[in-house]
Design a protein around this motif. Structure first.
Motif, PDB file in Angstrom:
ATOM      1  N   GLU A   1       1.140  -1.463  -0.061  1.00  0.00           N
ATOM      2  CA  GLU A   1       0.078  -0.025   0.314  1.00  0.00           C
ATOM      3  C   GLU A   1       0.898   1.408  -0.247  1.00  0.00           C
ATOM      4  O   GLU A   1       2.025   1.217   0.762  1.00  0.00           O
ATOM      5  CB  GLU A   1      -0.859   0.069   0.866  1.00  0.00           C
ATOM      6  N   PRO A   2       0.615   2.090  -0.653  1.00  0.00           N
ATOM      7  CA  PRO A   2       1.783   3.491  -0.687  1.00  0.00           C
ATOM      8  C   PRO A   2       0.932   4.378   0.333  1.00  0.00           C
ATOM      9  O   PRO A   2       2.686   4.614   0.995  1.00  0.00           O
ATOM     10  CB  PRO A   2       0.938   4.166  -2.103  1.00  0.00           C
ATOM     11  N   GLN A   3       0.368   4.023   0.821  1.00  0.00           N
ATOM     12  CA  GLN A   3       0.265   4.575   2.756  1.00  0.00           C
ATOM     13  C   GLN A   3       1.610   3.985   3.772  1.00  0.00           C
ATOM     14  O   GLN A   3       2.519   4.942   4.507  1.00  0.00           O
ATOM     15  CB  GLN A   3      -1.011   4.753   3.361  1.00  0.00           C
ATOM     16  N   ALA A   4       1.748   2.552   3.388  1.00  0.00           N
ATOM     17  CA  ALA A   4       2.213   1.704   4.687  1.00  0.00           C
ATOM     18  C   ALA A   4       4.270   2.824   3.841  1.00  0.00           C
ATOM     19  O   ALA A   4       4.942   2.636   4.373  1.00  0.00           O
ATOM     20  CB  ALA A   4       1.900   0.658   3.768  1.00  0.00           C
ATOM     21  N   THR A   5       3.924   2.563   2.805  1.00  0.00           N
ATOM     22  CA  THR A   5       5.765   2.821   2.519  1.00  0.00           C
ATOM     23  C   THR A   5       6.123   4.349   2.945  1.00  0.00           C
ATOM     24  O   THR A   5       7.000   4.588   2.788  1.00  0.00           O
ATOM     25  CB  THR A   5       5.724   2.608   0.882  1.00  0.00           C
ATOM     26  N   ALA A   6       4.465   5.181   2.699  1.00  0.00           N
ATOM     27  CA  ALA A   6       5.138   7.050   3.057  1.00  0.00           C
ATOM     28  C   ALA A   6       5.135   7.075   4.471  1.00  0.00           C
ATOM     29  O   ALA A   6       6.315   7.347   4.718  1.00  0.00           O
ATOM     30  CB  ALA A   6       3.599   7.438   2.978  1.00  0.00           C
ATOM     31  N   GLU A   7       4.367   6.114   5.373  1.00  0.00           N
ATOM     32  CA  GLU A   7       4.897   5.877   6.466  1.00  0.00           C
ATOM     33  C   GLU A   7       5.835   5.173   7.087  1.00  0.00           C
ATOM     34  O   GLU A   7       6.751   5.564   7.840  1.00  0.00           O
ATOM     35  CB  GLU A   7       3.603   5.092   7.770  1.00  0.00           C
ATOM     36  N   LEU A   8       6.913   4.277   6.808  1.00  0.00           N
ATOM     37  CA  LEU A   8       7.782   3.812   6.963  1.00  0.00           C
ATOM     38  C   LEU A   8       9.110   5.031   5.939  1.00  0.00           C
ATOM     39  O   LEU A   8       9.557   5.386   7.206  1.00  0.00           O
ATOM     40  CB  LEU A   8       7.882   2.615   5.830  1.00  0.00           C
TER      41      LEU A   8
ATOM     42  N   GLU B   1       1.834  -5.303   7.493  1.00  0.00           N
ATOM     43  CA  GLU B   1       2.164  -6.738   7.615  1.00  0.00           C
ATOM     44  C   GLU B   1       1.817  -7.222   6.292  1.00  0.00           C
ATOM     45  O   GLU B   1       1.206  -6.936   5.038  1.00  0.00           O
ATOM     46  CB  GLU B   1       0.284  -7.066   7.354  1.00  0.00           C
ATOM     47  N   GLY B   2       3.255  -8.180   5.889  1.00  0.00           N
ATOM     48  CA  GLY B   2       3.105  -8.652   4.410  1.00  0.00           C
ATOM     49  C   GLY B   2       4.843  -8.758   4.451  1.00  0.00           C
ATOM     50  O   GLY B   2       5.544  -8.968   5.711  1.00  0.00           O
ATOM     51  N   GLY B   3       5.622  -8.913   3.383  1.00  0.00           N
ATOM     52  CA  GLY B   3       6.626  -9.700   2.814  1.00  0.00           C
ATOM     53  C   GLY B   3       7.818  -8.496   3.023  1.00  0.00           C
ATOM     54  O   GLY B   3       6.730  -7.893   2.767  1.00  0.00           O
ATOM     55  N   THR B   4       8.582  -8.551   3.740  1.00  0.00           N
ATOM     56  CA  THR B   4       9.604  -8.006   3.657  1.00  0.00           C
ATOM     57  C   THR B   4      10.359  -7.792   1.997  1.00  0.00           C
ATOM     58  O   THR B   4      11.016  -6.579   2.218  1.00  0.00           O
ATOM     59  CB  THR B   4      10.685  -8.845   4.645  1.00  0.00           C
ATOM     60  N   SER B   5      10.426  -8.372   1.425  1.00  0.00           N
ATOM     61  CA  SER B   5      11.003  -8.044   0.026  1.00  0.00           C
ATOM     62  C   SER B   5      10.945  -6.594  -0.070  1.00  0.00           C
ATOM     63  O   SER B   5      11.001  -5.731  -0.924  1.00  0.00           O
ATOM     64  CB  SER B   5      11.479  -9.401  -0.752  1.00  0.00           C
ATOM     65  N   GLU B   6       9.487  -6.872  -0.539  1.00  0.00           N
ATOM     66  CA  GLU B   6       8.398  -6.072  -1.434  1.00  0.00           C
ATOM     67  C   GLU B   6       8.456  -4.236  -0.741  1.00  0.00           C
ATOM     68  O   GLU B   6       8.461  -3.384  -1.035  1.00  0.00           O
ATOM     69  CB  GLU B   6       7.267  -6.912  -1.784  1.00  0.00           C
ATOM     70  N   THR B   7       8.081  -5.115   0.494  1.00  0.00           N
ATOM     71  CA  THR B   7       8.462  -3.288   1.640  1.00  0.00           C
ATOM     72  C   THR B   7       9.554  -3.307   1.454  1.00  0.00           C
ATOM     73  O   THR B   7       9.886  -1.859   1.342  1.00  0.00           O
ATOM     74  CB  THR B   7       8.007  -3.888   2.989  1.00  0.00           C
ATOM     75  N   LEU B   8      10.729  -3.580   1.511  1.00  0.00           N
ATOM     76  CA  LEU B   8      11.804  -3.337   1.624  1.00  0.00           C
ATOM     77  C   LEU B   8      12.539  -2.566   0.242  1.00  0.00           C
ATOM     78  O   LEU B   8      13.043  -0.884   0.302  1.00  0.00           O
ATOM     79  CB  LEU B   8      13.529  -4.346   2.643  1.00  0.00           C
ATOM     80  N   SER B   9      12.203  -3.263  -0.363  1.00  0.00           N
ATOM     81  CA  SER B   9      12.304  -2.656  -2.569  1.00  0.00           C
ATOM     82  C   SER B   9      11.476  -1.402  -2.472  1.00  0.00           C
ATOM     83  O   SER B   9      12.070  -0.303  -2.756  1.00  0.00           O
ATOM     84  CB  SER B   9      11.942  -3.888  -3.262  1.00  0.00           C
ATOM     85  N   ALA B  10      10.189  -1.137  -1.626  1.00  0.00           N
ATOM     86  CA  ALA B  10       9.350  -0.031  -2.344  1.00  0.00           C
ATOM     87  C   ALA B  10       9.903   1.100  -1.040  1.00  0.00           C
ATOM     88  O   ALA B  10      10.355   1.883  -1.813  1.00  0.00           O
ATOM     89  CB  ALA B  10       7.994  -0.080  -1.496  1.00  0.00           C
ATOM     90  N   LEU B  11      10.809   0.279  -0.177  1.00  0.00           N
ATOM     91  CA  LEU B  11      11.476   1.716   0.476  1.00  0.00           C
ATOM     92  C   LEU B  11      12.102   2.641  -0.024  1.00  0.00           C
ATOM     93  O   LEU B  11      12.428   3.631   0.522  1.00  0.00           O
ATOM     94  CB  LEU B  11      11.207   1.142   2.449  1.00  0.00           C
ATOM     95  N   ALA B  12      13.111   1.476  -0.793  1.00  0.00           N
ATOM     96  CA  ALA B  12      13.855   2.348  -1.111  1.00  0.00           C
ATOM     97  C   ALA B  12      13.488   2.793  -2.095  1.00  0.00           C
ATOM     98  O   ALA B  12      14.239   3.944  -2.500  1.00  0.00           O
ATOM     99  CB  ALA B  12      15.461   0.981  -1.179  1.00  0.00           C
ATOM    100  N   SER B  13      12.875   2.975  -3.034  1.00  0.00           N
ATOM    101  CA  SER B  13      12.529   3.423  -3.580  1.00  0.00           C
ATOM    102  C   SER B  13      11.940   4.544  -3.525  1.00  0.00           C
ATOM    103  O   SER B  13      12.017   6.098  -4.169  1.00  0.00           O
ATOM    104  CB  SER B  13      11.276   2.822  -5.103  1.00  0.00           C
ATOM    105  N   ALA B  14      11.182   4.757  -2.573  1.00  0.00           N
ATOM    106  CA  ALA B  14      10.447   5.776  -1.215  1.00  0.00           C
ATOM    107  C   ALA B  14      11.811   7.050  -1.740  1.00  0.00           C
ATOM    108  O   ALA B  14      10.876   8.102  -1.688  1.00  0.00           O
ATOM    109  CB  ALA B  14       9.769   5.572  -0.625  1.00  0.00           C
ATOM    110  N   LEU B  15      13.480   6.531  -0.955  1.00  0.00           N
ATOM    111  CA  LEU B  15      13.620   7.574  -0.032  1.00  0.00           C
ATOM    112  C   LEU B  15      14.677   7.396  -1.913  1.00  0.00           C
ATOM    113  O   LEU B  15      16.344   8.422  -1.073  1.00  0.00           O
ATOM    114  CB  LEU B  15      14.401   6.375   0.782  1.00  0.00           C
TER     115      LEU B  15
END
Length: 287
Positions: free
Chosen positions: A8-15, A269-283
């Motif tokens: 979710e975009p909100q999850a990545t933004a909050e992180l 809640e969810g997978g670490t690969s997709e979440t960390l990849s999305a975080l890296a992109s957001a940063l």
């Protein structure tokens, strides 16, 4: 707190907001390595399994036979195991100055293989074997080569055994397995060999825990990635972060021991690969 869903975009933004004040520290558990093909101990669908204790390994030859048999097949099957997108994202985040380093409860060496430079291995590294008599250190590959010499044909006969959460394998029929011993360096030794890891029943070396504390002390936030926080050492680090008042984020499939704590600012809640990849992109960090 209701968890946000990975992707979710909100999850990545909050992180991503947790990095506004500077680099974060990261604590990882078995959940970050499941996408590399290594099962975890407590994830959904994982059958109950109690890891071998240090007392069992040290006091019972049958347990040592079982360990080395499983280690041999696990090593045979691990040739295709490699760092996944989550490991790679953390390595790039560190290189970009977004995290100060990784503290891991895993012994699979995948963080170092992904390029992470500052890695605190709370429970040691399973690729290193040490002798309890002379102190010599050997690679796991060396010792398992000696295992093959002592147990010809064993690896081939058991090549399809099920891989266990610790990266070894569940092998039966180990009654006749011969356990390798230390050959010594320059002089015969014959000492007992063991992985350079912290078994259940042992404690994390003080210098190792101190290094982990330093990363948390210097961080602006703490990310808990792929861990249920069922191990006491991880909780101790969480308590250090809570005392400092820094924000805490949890990324995990399934419940954790800290989901209801007020100190958790973000729960994904969810997978670490997709979440960390999305975080890296957001940063703006390229993976």
């Amino acid at each position: 707190m209701s968890p946000l869903q990975a992707g979710e975009p909100q999850a990545t933004a909050e992180l991503a907001r947790l990095f506004a004040e500077g680099p974060a520290a990261v604590l990882t558990g078995a959940g970050i390595s499941t996408d590399s093909g290594i099962p975890d101990y407590r994830g959904a669908g994982t059958p109950p399994r109690t890891p071998m204790s240090i007392a069992q390994f040290m006091d019972n030859e049958a347990y040592r036979r079982r360990f080395w048999a499983g280690a041999r097949i696990g090593f045979l099957r691990s040739s295709g195991v490699a760092p996944n997108a989550g490991h790679l994202a953390l390595a790039r985040l560190e290189a970009a100055g977004r995290i100060g380093g990784v503290i891991t409860q895993n012994v699979d060496d995948l963080h170092r293989r992904s390029g992470s430079r500052t890695v605190v291995e709370l429970h040691g590294n399973g690729r290193v074997i040490r002798c309890l008599r002379c102190g010599a250190r050997w690679s796991r590959a060396d010792v398992l080569g000696w295992f093959d010499d002592l147990n010809p044909g064993f690896a081939e006969r058991n090549a399809h055994a099920e891989i266990a959460p610790d990266g070894d394998a569940r092998v039966s029929g180990t009654e006749r397995v011969v356990v390798p011993s230390c050959p010594g360096r320059g002089a015969p030794c014959g000492g007992l060999l063991r992985p350079d890891v912290v078994y259940f029943g042992e404690t994390v070396p003080p210098a190792v825990f101190s290094a982990a504390e330093t990363l948390v002390r210097d961080a602006s936030a703490l990310l808990l990635v792929g861990t249920s926080l069922a191990v006491n050492t991880g909780m101790r680090l969480l308590h250090r972060a809570e005392r400092r008042g820094i924000p805490i984020a949890v990324i995990n499939r399934g419940p954790t021991a800290v989901d209801r704590r007020d100190s958790v600012a973000v729960r994904i809640e969810g997978g670490t690969s997709e979440t960390l990849s999305a975080l890296a992109s957001a940063l703006d960090v390229r993976v």
